[in-house]
Design a protein around this motif. Sequence first.
Motif, short mmCIF file in Angstrom:
data_model
loop_
_atom_site.label_atom_id
_atom_site.label_comp_id
_atom_site.label_asym_id
_atom_site.label_seq_id
_atom_site.Cartn_x
_atom_site.Cartn_y
_atom_site.Cartn_z
N ILE A 1 0.85 -1.20 0.00
CA ILE A 1 0.00 0.00 0.00
C ILE A 1 0.89 1.24 0.00
N THR A 2 0.45 2.26 -0.73
CA THR A 2 1.19 3.52 -0.79
C THR A 2 0.40 4.61 -0.07
N ALA A 3 1.08 5.70 0.21
CA ALA A 3 0.41 6.84 0.84
C ALA A 3 -0.70 7.38 -0.06
N GLY A 4 -0.47 7.37 -1.37
CA GLY A 4 -1.49 7.85 -2.30
C GLY A 4 -2.74 7.00 -2.28
N GLU A 5 -2.57 5.68 -2.23
CA GLU A 5 -3.72 4.78 -2.16
C GLU A 5 -4.48 4.99 -0.86
N LEU A 6 -3.76 5.21 0.22
CA LEU A 6 -4.44 5.44 1.50
C LEU A 6 -5.21 6.76 1.48
N VAL B 1 -8.10 5.74 10.65
CA VAL B 1 -7.13 4.93 9.91
C VAL B 1 -6.16 4.28 10.89
N VAL B 2 -6.18 2.95 10.91
CA VAL B 2 -5.23 2.18 11.70
C VAL B 2 -4.28 1.50 10.74
N CYS B 3 -3.01 1.78 10.87
CA CYS B 3 -2.03 1.10 10.02
C CYS B 3 -1.17 0.19 10.87
N TYR B 4 -1.02 -1.01 10.35
CA TYR B 4 -0.10 -1.97 10.94
C TYR B 4 1.28 -1.35 10.91
N VAL B 5 2.10 -1.62 11.91
CA VAL B 5 3.44 -1.05 11.95
C VAL B 5 4.26 -1.49 10.75
N ASN B 6 3.84 -2.58 10.11
CA ASN B 6 4.49 -3.06 8.88
C ASN B 6 4.08 -2.20 7.69
N THR B 7 4.42 -0.94 7.74
CA THR B 7 4.10 0.01 6.67
C THR B 7 5.24 1.00 6.55
N THR B 8 5.25 1.73 5.43
CA THR B 8 6.27 2.75 5.23
C THR B 8 5.99 3.97 6.11
N ALA B 9 7.00 4.80 6.27
CA ALA B 9 6.83 6.03 7.04
C ALA B 9 5.76 6.92 6.41
N VAL C 1 -7.72 -0.70 18.10
CA VAL C 1 -9.01 -0.45 17.45
C VAL C 1 -10.07 -0.10 18.49
N GLU C 2 -10.08 -0.80 19.59
CA GLU C 2 -11.08 -0.54 20.63
C GLU C 2 -10.85 0.81 21.32
N SER C 3 -9.65 1.36 21.22
CA SER C 3 -9.36 2.65 21.86
C SER C 3 -9.92 3.84 21.08
N LEU C 4 -10.39 3.59 19.86
CA LEU C 4 -10.84 4.67 18.98
C LEU C 4 -12.30 5.04 19.24
N GLU C 5 -12.61 6.31 19.02
CA GLU C 5 -13.99 6.77 19.16
C GLU C 5 -14.81 6.41 17.92
N GLU C 6 -14.17 6.38 16.77
CA GLU C 6 -14.89 6.12 15.52
C GLU C 6 -15.42 4.69 15.47
N ASP C 7 -16.58 4.52 14.81
CA ASP C 7 -17.20 3.21 14.66
C ASP C 7 -16.74 2.49 13.39
N ARG C 8 -16.09 3.21 12.50
CA ARG C 8 -15.60 2.63 11.25
C ARG C 8 -14.09 2.80 11.19
N VAL C 9 -13.40 1.74 10.77
CA VAL C 9 -11.93 1.75 10.79
C VAL C 9 -11.38 1.25 9.46
N ILE C 10 -10.57 2.08 8.83
CA ILE C 10 -9.78 1.64 7.68
C ILE C 10 -8.55 0.95 8.25
N PHE C 11 -8.36 -0.32 7.90
CA PHE C 11 -7.27 -1.11 8.47
C PHE C 11 -6.32 -1.53 7.35
N VAL C 12 -5.08 -1.03 7.41
CA VAL C 12 -4.11 -1.33 6.36
C VAL C 12 -2.80 -1.83 6.98
N PRO C 13 -2.01 -2.66 6.22
CA PRO C 13 -2.38 -3.23 4.92
C PRO C 13 -2.81 -4.69 4.99
N ASP C 14 -2.77 -5.32 6.20
CA ASP C 14 -2.91 -6.78 6.30
C ASP C 14 -4.37 -7.20 6.44
N ARG C 15 -4.91 -7.81 5.40
CA ARG C 15 -6.31 -8.26 5.43
C ARG C 15 -6.52 -9.33 6.50
#
Length: 310
Positions: A100-105, A117-125, A144-158
């Motif tokens: 995944i790239t920053a542009g795609e995100l 947006v939650v990104c796995y630490v296995n991502t670029t800076a 994820v549970e610490s977030l106020e939002e009810d919807r989470v974009i989770f990248v990149p590991d399905r």
Amino acid sequence: MNVISKENPDPVSLKEEIERLKQERDAIILAHNYQIPEVQDIADFIGDSLELARKAATLDNDVIVFCGVDFMAETAAILSPDKTVLLPAAEANCPMADMITAGELRVLKERFPDAAVVCYVNTTAEVKAESDICCTSSNAVKVVESLEEDRVIFVPDRNLGSYVARFTDKEILPWEGFCFVHDRITTLDVEEARRQHPDAEVLVHPECRAEVIDLADEVYSTSGMIKHVCTGPGKEYIIGTEIGILHRMKKDCPDKECYPLSPQAICTTMKKTDLSRVYNSLESLTPRIVVPEETADRARKAITRMLEVR
């Protein structure tokens, strides 16, 4: 001082010279649990991604030698911008981080403006800089549970995203990335391992496919696996992650028998670091990992927010 032969370096001399250079450079060596045995043995600290990130954030040493892959060294450089962070194997990249790239995100964020947006630490800076918070396999659910939002974009590991979805009522929107080491472990591997070791407990990593996780006895990060094996009552364990962890388990839990779930579970990029490269890196203080200040400042917020989750 020992003379190191570049053609045929002596392991004993290499270790001695590495120790000398560590003192001379005020350096510390961090190594991931998947590193080759020789590298683990000369490391000052071994751990999983979360443990290494926490360690990197608290070090007083001038030089950090990161025996792992690129995103790990980037994370250390982001958390310690005044330190010299070295990645002995410059080409040790993480294939999943490149999925995944920053542009795609940014496109995803535009499509789902109400999502965190939650990104796995296995991502670029750059991807971290576009994220609200980072996570690792050991704290993804808590993050994820610490977030106020009810919807989470989770990248990149399905697969990790799917695993997190089991434990939260939040809507998880996963990216289609994956770890090739864990993703290719199959249910047939689990069935065969149980046939060969019927008394062994099966532990798998949350980067595995859902159907593999369903057949496991427990699901843990790498350090979680080590703790479970060392403290659990069982005597035999089938380990469903990269095989480099078996070396540490043998050292930390010598009274237990651990078998690889799949002997083919090998991360080739994690194996690029060897003693010669650690020595050369300390001697030349290269390859150095430097993250542009603007990117680092934004990424640091996501990493620091993760480290504050308990």
